[in-house]
Design a protein around this motif. Structure first.
Motif, PDB file in Angstrom:
ATOM      1  N   SER A  86       0.846  -1.199   0.000  1.00  0.00           N
ATOM      2  CA  SER A  86       0.000   0.000   0.000  1.00  0.00           C
ATOM      3  C   SER A  86       0.879   1.246   0.000  1.00  0.00           C
ATOM      4  O   SER A  86       1.990   1.248   0.530  1.00  0.00           O
ATOM      5  CB  SER A  86      -0.895   0.020   1.239  1.00  0.00           C
ATOM      6  N   HIS A  87       0.344   2.327  -0.612  1.00  0.00           N
ATOM      7  CA  HIS A  87       1.038   3.609  -0.679  1.00  0.00           C
ATOM      8  C   HIS A  87       0.031   4.736  -0.544  1.00  0.00           C
ATOM      9  O   HIS A  87      -1.189   4.513  -0.666  1.00  0.00           O
ATOM     10  CB  HIS A  87       1.769   3.771  -2.016  1.00  0.00           C
ATOM     11  N   THR A  88       0.527   5.964  -0.346  1.00  0.00           N
ATOM     12  CA  THR A  88      -0.317   7.161  -0.382  1.00  0.00           C
ATOM     13  C   THR A  88       0.339   8.190  -1.290  1.00  0.00           C
ATOM     14  O   THR A  88       1.534   8.106  -1.591  1.00  0.00           O
ATOM     15  CB  THR A  88      -0.485   7.813   1.013  1.00  0.00           C
ATOM     16  N   VAL A  89      -0.450   9.136  -1.727  1.00  0.00           N
ATOM     17  CA  VAL A  89       0.059  10.340  -2.385  1.00  0.00           C
ATOM     18  C   VAL A  89      -0.479  11.473  -1.524  1.00  0.00           C
ATOM     19  O   VAL A  89      -1.654  11.825  -1.602  1.00  0.00           O
ATOM     20  CB  VAL A  89      -0.423  10.451  -3.846  1.00  0.00           C
ATOM     21  N   ASP A  94       0.839  22.062   3.633  1.00  0.00           N
ATOM     22  CA  ASP A  94      -0.574  22.405   3.880  1.00  0.00           C
ATOM     23  C   ASP A  94      -1.552  21.257   3.613  1.00  0.00           C
ATOM     24  O   ASP A  94      -2.758  21.425   3.726  1.00  0.00           O
ATOM     25  CB  ASP A  94      -0.961  23.639   3.061  1.00  0.00           C
ATOM     26  N   LYS A  95      -1.056  20.084   3.234  1.00  0.00           N
ATOM     27  CA  LYS A  95      -1.902  18.895   2.990  1.00  0.00           C
ATOM     28  C   LYS A  95      -3.023  19.189   1.986  1.00  0.00           C
ATOM     29  O   LYS A  95      -4.183  18.853   2.190  1.00  0.00           O
ATOM     30  CB  LYS A  95      -2.502  18.353   4.296  1.00  0.00           C
ATOM     31  N   GLY A 100      -5.077   8.990   0.781  1.00  0.00           N
ATOM     32  CA  GLY A 100      -5.276   7.938   1.769  1.00  0.00           C
ATOM     33  C   GLY A 100      -4.530   6.712   1.286  1.00  0.00           C
ATOM     34  O   GLY A 100      -3.857   6.731   0.249  1.00  0.00           O
ATOM     35  N   SER A 101      -4.636   5.628   2.014  1.00  0.00           N
ATOM     36  CA  SER A 101      -3.911   4.410   1.669  1.00  0.00           C
ATOM     37  C   SER A 101      -4.508   3.768   0.414  1.00  0.00           C
ATOM     38  O   SER A 101      -5.718   3.545   0.326  1.00  0.00           O
ATOM     39  CB  SER A 101      -3.978   3.432   2.837  1.00  0.00           C
ATOM     40  N   SER A 120       4.833  19.653  -3.053  1.00  0.00           N
ATOM     41  CA  SER A 120       5.616  18.442  -2.799  1.00  0.00           C
ATOM     42  C   SER A 120       4.689  17.407  -2.182  1.00  0.00           C
ATOM     43  O   SER A 120       3.779  17.743  -1.431  1.00  0.00           O
ATOM     44  CB  SER A 120       6.756  18.740  -1.837  1.00  0.00           C
ATOM     45  N   TYR A 121       4.937  16.150  -2.516  1.00  0.00           N
ATOM     46  CA  TYR A 121       4.151  15.077  -1.901  1.00  0.00           C
ATOM     47  C   TYR A 121       5.048  13.895  -1.602  1.00  0.00           C
ATOM     48  O   TYR A 121       6.144  13.746  -2.156  1.00  0.00           O
ATOM     49  CB  TYR A 121       2.952  14.679  -2.766  1.00  0.00           C
ATOM     50  N   ILE A 122       4.556  13.045  -0.698  1.00  0.00           N
ATOM     51  CA  ILE A 122       5.272  11.840  -0.291  1.00  0.00           C
ATOM     52  C   ILE A 122       4.275  10.702  -0.143  1.00  0.00           C
ATOM     53  O   ILE A 122       3.067  10.910  -0.181  1.00  0.00           O
ATOM     54  CB  ILE A 122       6.013  12.036   1.061  1.00  0.00           C
ATOM     55  N   CYS A 123       4.817   9.520   0.062  1.00  0.00           N
ATOM     56  CA  CYS A 123       4.020   8.388   0.525  1.00  0.00           C
ATOM     57  C   CYS A 123       4.217   8.379   2.034  1.00  0.00           C
ATOM     58  O   CYS A 123       5.351   8.240   2.509  1.00  0.00           O
ATOM     59  CB  CYS A 123       4.517   7.075  -0.092  1.00  0.00           C
TER      60      CYS A 123
END
Length: 136
Positions: A86-89, A94-95, A100-101, A120-123
């Motif tokens: 599973s991953h997220t973006v 500021d989200k 979600g997963s 910028s985004y992460i998992c």
């Protein structure tokens, strides 16, 4: 029954004319029917990452592809997780967006922010996975 020679000649001319008309009609159809020469075809423009229909992030081998995506404000972004994990973006700071997963072999979507800028985004499950969504 035999036809006199002049009649046979007229029949041959009539058949030759009909064949010529048929051939001319076929040639006219082959150039688009406009009578102005060969038809031209145009190649549609290639899709770019800025087009709403092309906004897609693929997660594979614990990486985002593309890692840097450019979209228009409010574009729907499709996320395809090809990993078994599973991953997220999830936007950092500021989200502005968060999928979600996303389970393995599942697709999710999110809407890009309406404000232009670089996000910028992460998992969140695997924080070494990083990317940037540029809205403009």
């Amino acid at each position: 029954m035999t036809f006199p020679r002049p009649h046979r000649a007229r029949t041959a001319v009539a058949l030759g004319t009909a064949s010529a008309c048929t051939l001319l009609a076929l040639v006219s159809c082959s150039n688009g029917g406009n009578g102005k020469g060969p038809a031209t075809t145009s190649t549609p423009p290639a899709a770019t990452s800025a087009a709403p229909a092309a906004a897609r992030i693929v997660i594979e081998n614990f990486a985002f592809s593309p890692a840097n995506l450019h979209v228009r404000p409010g574009t729907k972004v499709t996320v395809v997780n090809r990993d078994s994990a599973s991953h997220t973006v999830t936007a950092t700071g500021d989200k502005a967006f968060d999928t979600g997963s996303i389970a393995g072999d599942v697709t999710a979507t999110f809407t890009a922010p309406s404000a232009p800028g670089s996000y910028s985004y992460i998992c969140t499950i695997h924080p070494t996975m990083k990317g940037t969504l540029t809205v403009g």
